[in-house]
Structures are given as C-alpha cells and as structure tokens.
Design an enzyme around this catalytic site. Structure first.
Site, mmCIF file in Angstrom:
data_model
loop_
_atom_site.group_PDB
_atom_site.id
_atom_site.type_symbol
_atom_site.label_atom_id
_atom_site.label_comp_id
_atom_site.label_asym_id
_atom_site.label_seq_id
_atom_site.Cartn_x
_atom_site.Cartn_y
_atom_site.Cartn_z
ATOM 1 N N ASP A 517 -10.891 -5.906 13.519
ATOM 2 C CA ASP A 517 -9.657 -5.181 13.199
ATOM 3 C C ASP A 517 -8.917 -4.915 14.501
ATOM 4 O O ASP A 517 -9.361 -4.110 15.330
ATOM 5 C CB ASP A 517 -10.031 -3.865 12.497
ATOM 6 N N HIS A 518 -7.769 -5.572 14.671
ATOM 7 C CA HIS A 518 -7.058 -5.476 15.949
ATOM 8 C C HIS A 518 -6.360 -4.135 16.144
ATOM 9 O O HIS A 518 -5.804 -3.869 17.208
ATOM 10 C CB HIS A 518 -6.034 -6.606 16.068
ATOM 11 N N ARG A 519 -6.381 -3.267 15.140
ATOM 12 C CA ARG A 519 -5.866 -1.909 15.335
ATOM 13 C C ARG A 519 -6.843 -1.078 16.152
ATOM 14 O O ARG A 519 -6.433 -0.213 16.941
ATOM 15 C CB ARG A 519 -5.632 -1.227 13.987
ATOM 16 N N VAL A 521 -9.830 -2.582 17.723
ATOM 17 C CA VAL A 521 -10.533 -3.385 18.729
ATOM 18 C C VAL A 521 -9.544 -4.350 19.368
ATOM 19 O O VAL A 521 -8.786 -5.026 18.669
ATOM 20 C CB VAL A 521 -11.683 -4.178 18.079
#
Length: 545
Positions: A517-519, A521
């Site tokens: 999850d790029h939010r 990580v």
C-alpha cells in the site's frame, strides 16, 4: 365534511420543539401523512395526521414548543372523524418516528409493555441465518436490522417491525428458518396487540393492507432481479437519509430509492415533492433511474457498473450461485483494489541452500509427524523481515491521518478451500520455531479444507503470504489484504543459471512478488524489506542473528 382538529398525541411527556411544518393551508393530506416534525434533546419524530382531508388552518409555527393535546391544525375531514384521544402513539427513533401500528377493533389494547415475537418473513422459509445483528438487552429502533438470511439465490436483512428491547433470541448463525418460525422476542411500549403476540409479517399503517416495510417480504426468486423489484427498492431505503415514514412509504410505492433523492426540506429532509420531482426527471430522461446500491463487486465507487449480458443468446449456459465465502472474497478484493494504491515489486530468491537443508530434515520431520514444506521457512523469513523493517508491520488508521504500528507479528496464509479462498492467521510467528510453525500450518490447512475455520482464525493478520506453489508460473500481482499494507506472492521455483563471479552455476530460484500500500509504505521501505527478506531466505542461518 366537518371541521376537525389534529392534536399532538402522547409523545412520552414533556415538550418538544417544532423543527419543520410539512403541510400548508389548502393542501389535501392523507391519513398518516407527516404534518410536523418535533425534536427533543434525544430524538426527532414525525407527527402523522390521524385524519384525511383539506387543511384549513395551521395553528403552530416552527420553533413553537408543544406537548400532548396541543392543537396542530384544523382540516375539513373526509369520512368518519377520529377522536384525538384515539390517535396512535409515535415511537421516537434515532432520527425518525417508527411506523404506527393499528390493529382491528377487536384487538385488546394495552398501554403497558408488551412482548411480541418477530417471525420469519413470508417467502424466507428454509433460508440460512448467516448473521445475528443484535443481542439480548439491545434497545433497537424500528427498521433496525435484526438478522441476515441467505438462500442459494439471494440474501436479505430482516428489520425490526417496532422499536423496543430485545428480550430473547431464538435463532443463531447457521440455523435454517422454518415457516412461521420465531426469530426473536421484542418488548415494546404502547402497542395494541392481539393476545400476547403481534403479527410481524405484514405491519400496516392504515386499515388497508400495505406492503411490508421497509425490507423485502420475500427473497428474490431469481438472481437477476430488476431494479423495481420490491426487494431492491426496499433495500435502498437507507436509514441514513432524512425522511419520515409516510415519505418512505410513498417512495416504496413509487419504486424510488430514497438514497438517490436530494432533500429540499429543512436540514435536507426529503419531502413528498422531492420524490415526485425525482420521478418527473426520470420519466423525462433528465436523470437515469437509480436502483439499489450497486453491487460491491460490479460497481460503485463512482465508476459505472458492467452492463448486464444475456449469455443465453450465444449458447447453453449453467448459472451457479456463489458461496458466501466467494461473495465476500469478491467484495473484499474489489474494495481493496479500489481503495489501495498498489505497487508490486518483483525479485527472485535463491533457495538452493534452503531446499538442501529442508530435505536433510525429512527423516526428522517424519518422526515428528509433520510435513516440512518451504512455507514454515517463508513464515520465519517474513517475520524476521517485519521485525527488521517495522514500516511494513503497520496499518492505516480509519481516520486516514494516523499510522497504527503493531508490536506483534501475525501472518496470514491464503488457502484454497472447497468453499473458496480463505486466509487463516498464524499468531506470534516471530516467537515460534520451524517445527511448531510446520505443525500449526498443517493444522490450519486441515481446518480450512474441512470448513472448520472460525472468524477469529482469520483475524488479526499483519502480513499475508499467497503461495501458488508448483502451479504458480513466473510471477503475479497479489492484492493487499486490508487493513494490512503488504502481501507476498510466491510462484514456482525454477533452476536458473546464476553468475558467481567466474562462471554460471545452476541455482534454485524462487520468484517473489511483493505488493504494498503506497499510502503507508514507500519504495525505499519496500527495497529494504525485500533485500532483507531475500538475504534470510538465501541463508537461513541469518535467522539466528
């Protein structure tokens, strides 16, 4: 016709403030049509008219304080006049008044608390109880959901016919319903009931028979029900919208989902004119007809639904209903894919030495009665990586403004079971050895394949491993299992030539796919996590460091 007055019925004592007047002088109104809205410091309630006729005088204004017996309006009544003393008593709910119940004249009146049985709705016989949504002692409002029933074709929520207190619950999850069966007993105030039990199958608000409100009376007979089906329309009459019982009834009769209507009344309250205007716009083509909330799988989130296709025009087909697990999996995957900005990173891990070590333990594993697969090694490696790189052992807080850091390491393993994909969780992986993990892994796989997993067995994960084993191909992009922030996809190992500095040598390489999850990580976190993970997989001795 004669001039009659409509007064405030029993509202539980004290005064209430008028926050809205829903009728005007000269308007023709119906029995039970909302005429004013009262509000106390605890709840708001619609006051319905006990008579039908033409309003000749409105005796109150917004902001007035009213109590029982105060005159609200005068009207030219149609038909027999009703005495104010016989008006039904409204039951305040969280934002609206519960539907009034009027029984035939021979019903025995009682102003004290009565215990009624809520029965299985007509047409829902033989359905399975998949969720009980209340507990004994709960205070519930009218139309609150009590249980969820499911057949092989559809599911439905059974609403409370009245506000009251749950006295006992007869059913439990997994039970099959029977015709006329009792779901639960409810203690209610101020109702007129026949004997000790009120018929909950067809609650009405007038002497004329009415449709059950607001949930579907019967489960859909076909999986492809249309938008105007009562089950679909009823399900759309959300309690989140601000509308009185008369308006909700009118919307159901007009097949209008209230969630699609914009309220123009005070505090965005939906009025009868709002419903009529919506119908006019749909009929004129200015607005498409909105059905119930779009499926969590096929639409929603502001994107158009996939249009229906009649596959029978191309040839013979079979229509197989999805199991509950498969439906939940589809919903969860759609929600996770739509809400999480996924990034997937790929790499190959050298498992040559790991496999040599694992095969060397084969005899000892047989003595212990366990099967030592590569999964326990991957569990230990992932646990070590989560400890070394704690930025992966987090979750997004539901407020979107905080990160939850976890001080425990629980890892889920995706397992293909006869009912669909399940993800049981092994707890405290960082504190367990290989033999313990191997035994626990065998146990959860057995439970999954025999349908013995409970809800707690699949909760509390920090990270997930999805292994496709020998059929896994060269890589895939696994979907993050929220509220976790990462998942590891494991594909099929393959012997590949690797350069050792002087020559190529055959090495056993395992393709790995890390989705995150790029939010929560970023790429640097993922790089460090993946590098450490590969190092401990390539040399399991590092797990001792």
């Amino acid at each position: 016709m004669s001039i009659q007055t409509v007064s405030v019925p029993d509202i539980g004592g004290g005064e209430a403030e008028i926050i809205e007047i829903s009728v005007t002088v000269g308007e023709m109104i119906e029995v039970e049509q909302s005429i004013i809205v009262l509000e106390t410091d605890k709840a708001s309630m619609d006051i319905p008219s006990s008579l039908a006729g033409k309003v000749t005088k409105v005796s109150v204004s917004v902001g007035d304080k009213l109590s029982e017996g105060d005159v609200i309006l005068e009207l030219e009544a149609e038909g027999a006049a009703a005495e104010p003393a016989t008006q039904s008593t409204p039951e305040p709910a969280a934002e609206e008044m519960a539907p009034l119940i009027e029984e035939p004249a021979e019903a025995a009146s009682s102003s004290g608390p009565q215990v009624i049985d809520v029965q299985v709705p007509e047409g829902a016989e033989g359905a399975e109880v998949i969720e009980v949504m209340v507990a004994v002692g709960d205070e519930i409002a009218a139309d609150d959901s009590l249980v969820v029933l499911e057949t092989d074709k559809a599911s439905m929520e059974v609403p409370a016919p009245h506000a009251g207190k749950v006295v006992s619950i007869t059913v439990k999850t997994g039970d099959k319903t029977a015709e006329g069966g009792v779901i639960l007993s409810l203690e209610v105030e101020g109702l007129e009931v026949k004997g000790a039990v009120a018929d909950t199958a067809v609650p009405t608000t007038s002497p004329e028979p009415a449709k059950p409100a607001p949930a579907p009376q019967a489960i859909s007979e076909a999986p492809t029900s249309v938008a105007k089906d009562e089950a679909v329309i009823s399900a759309s009459q959300s309690k989140d919208v601000y509308a009185g019982p008369a308006i909700r009834k009118f919307a159901r009769e007009m097949a209008v989902p209230l969630t699609a209507v914009t309220g123009t009344g005070d505090r965005n309250r939906i009025t009868k004119d709002d419903v009529k205007n919506y119908v006019k716009e749909v009929m004129s083509g200015k607005q498409p007809l909105a059905s119930a909330a779009p499926s969590a799988v096929t639409g929603g989130a502001g994107i158009p639904s996939i249009p229906p296709v009649d596959f029978t025009q191309f040839g013979e087909i079979d229509l197989e209903p999805m199991s509950k697990v498969k439906k939940l999996t589809a919903q969860n995957m759609s929600r996770n894919w739509l809400n999480i900005p996924h990034v997937t990173q790929f790499d190959d891990a050298d498992i040559t030495d790991l496999e040599s070590f694992r095969k060397g333990l084969k005899l000892e594993a047989e003595k212990r009665g366990v099967k030592l697969t590569p999964l326990p090694f991957l569990l230990k490696a992932c646990a070590a990586a989560l400890v070394a790189e704690p930025s992966f052992n987090v979750s997004m807080h539901h407020d979107g403004e905080h990160i939850v850091h976890k001080k425990y390491v629980n890892i889920g393993i995706a397992v293909d079971s006869p009912v669909g994909l399940v993800v049981p969780v092994i707890r405290h992986v960082d504190k367990k050895g290989l033999w313990e993990l191997a035994a626990e892994f065998m146990e959860i796989v057995d439970k999954a394949r025999n349908g013995k997993l409970g809800p707690k067995d699949m909760q509390g994960g920090c990270f997930t491993i999805s292994s496709l084993g020998a059929m896994g191909g060269q890589g895939f992009t696994p979907i993050v299992n929220a509220p976790e922030v990462a998942i590891l996809g494991v594909s099929r190992a393959e012997i590949k030539p690797k350069w050792n500095g002087s020559e190529f040598e055959p090495r056993n390489m395992l393709p790995l796919s890390l989705s995150y999850d790029h939010r929560a990580v970023n790429g640097a976190d993922a790089g460090r996590f993946f590098t450490y993970l590969n190092s401990v997989i390539a040399d399991v001795r590092r797990l001792l460091l």
